[in-house]
Design a protein around this motif. Structure first.
Motif, PDB file in Angstrom:
ATOM      1  N   ARG A  56       0.840  -1.206   0.000  1.00 48.60           N
ATOM      2  CA  ARG A  56       0.000   0.000   0.000  1.00 48.60           C
ATOM      3  C   ARG A  56       0.877   1.259   0.000  1.00 48.60           C
ATOM      4  NH1 ARG A  56      -4.998   0.593   3.939  1.00 48.60           N
ATOM      5  NH2 ARG A  56      -5.925  -0.693   2.313  1.00 48.60           N
ATOM      6  N   GLN A  57       1.956   1.253   0.781  1.00 44.85           N
ATOM      7  CA  GLN A  57       2.852   2.410   0.821  1.00 44.85           C
ATOM      8  C   GLN A  57       3.545   2.615  -0.528  1.00 44.85           C
ATOM      9  OE1 GLN A  57       5.124   1.096   4.260  1.00 44.85           O
ATOM     10  NE2 GLN A  57       4.310   2.793   5.471  1.00 44.85           N
ATOM     11  N   ARG A  58       3.934   1.530  -1.188  1.00 45.61           N
ATOM     12  CA  ARG A  58       4.574   1.636  -2.508  1.00 45.61           C
ATOM     13  C   ARG A  58       3.592   2.210  -3.541  1.00 45.61           C
ATOM     14  NH1 ARG A  58       9.502  -0.548  -3.480  1.00 45.61           N
ATOM     15  NH2 ARG A  58      10.378  -1.989  -1.968  1.00 45.61           N
ATOM     16  N   GLU A  59       2.326   1.788  -3.489  1.00 47.11           N
ATOM     17  CA  GLU A  59       1.316   2.320  -4.405  1.00 47.11           C
ATOM     18  C   GLU A  59       1.123   3.820  -4.175  1.00 47.11           C
ATOM     19  OE1 GLU A  59      -2.112  -0.114  -3.691  1.00 47.11           O
ATOM     20  OE2 GLU A  59      -1.176  -1.883  -4.617  1.00 47.11           O
ATOM     21  N   ALA A  60       1.078   4.237  -2.919  1.00 47.26           N
ATOM     22  CA  ALA A  60       0.945   5.665  -2.603  1.00 47.26           C
ATOM     23  C   ALA A  60       2.167   6.429  -3.103  1.00 47.26           C
ATOM     24  CB  ALA A  60       0.760   5.860  -1.098  1.00 47.26           C
ATOM     25  N   ALA A  61       3.350   5.825  -2.984  1.00 50.79           N
ATOM     26  CA  ALA A  61       4.580   6.460  -3.465  1.00 50.79           C
ATOM     27  C   ALA A  61       4.530   6.650  -4.974  1.00 50.79           C
ATOM     28  CB  ALA A  61       5.801   5.630  -3.067  1.00 50.79           C
ATOM     29  N   GLU A  62       4.033   5.654  -5.703  1.00 49.65           N
ATOM     30  CA  GLU A  62       3.919   5.767  -7.165  1.00 49.65           C
ATOM     31  C   GLU A  62       3.013   6.933  -7.541  1.00 49.65           C
ATOM     32  OE1 GLU A  62       2.814   2.149  -9.176  1.00 49.65           O
ATOM     33  OE2 GLU A  62       4.300   0.988  -8.038  1.00 49.65           O
ATOM     34  N   GLU A  63       1.897   7.083  -6.835  1.00 45.96           N
ATOM     35  CA  GLU A  63       0.983   8.195  -7.104  1.00 45.96           C
ATOM     36  C   GLU A  63       1.647   9.538  -6.810  1.00 45.96           C
ATOM     37  OE1 GLU A  63      -2.717   7.587  -5.019  1.00 45.96           O
ATOM     38  OE2 GLU A  63      -2.913   5.547  -5.813  1.00 45.96           O
TER      39      GLU A  63
END
Length: 138
Positions: A56-63
């Motif tokens: 979830r943190q990696r997905e937020a980082a991509e955004e």
């Protein structure tokens, strides 16, 4: 010159990106966001587990980094993006050392509140640990 912009989703974080794009548009810019797997919201770790939380943190980082690319384009500023995992100040300084960064640009503060008082600000830790000049943007 290779400059690293340490970015979190805060006003000073975005100000650091805008500063780098405005003041150093011809430099090589890398925007780095640190994902801290030990930093979870209440109950997230129990609900998602460590792997789910990190994902979830990696997905937020991509955004966040996609938004950084969009904002940089407004300044006709090209940049690379990178996500690192670890305690933010340490992970950013390590990235700078390993990738031949000449300067780090960071917002004056990201998170606020009690944890910042206890741990000290990420910007302050970066400034103390970095072997290269650090520009702290308000």
């Amino acid at each position: 010159m290779h400059q690293l912009v340490a970015l979190d989703d805060s006003e000073p974080g975005w100000a650091s990106l805008e500063f780098a794009c405005r003041e150093h548009p011809d430099d090589e810019l890398t925007v780095v966001h640190a994902v801290d797997p030990t930093d979870s919201g209440y109950g997230e770790m129990a609900h998602l587990g460590p792997e789910g939380l990190l994902e979830r943190q990696r997905e937020a980082a991509e955004e966040l980094l996609a938004e950084a690319e969009d904002r940089a384009a407004e300044y006709d500023c090209a940049l690379e993006t990178e996500t690192v995992v670890g305690q933010p100040a340490d992970a950013i300084v390590d990235y700078a050392v390993e990738n031949g960064v000449d300067r780090i640009v960071v917002g004056s503060h990201g998170r606020t509140g009690f944890s910042r008082v206890l741990l000290g600000s990420v910007a302050e830790r970066i400034a103390r640990q970095a072997p290269v000049p650090v520009t702290i943007v308000r």
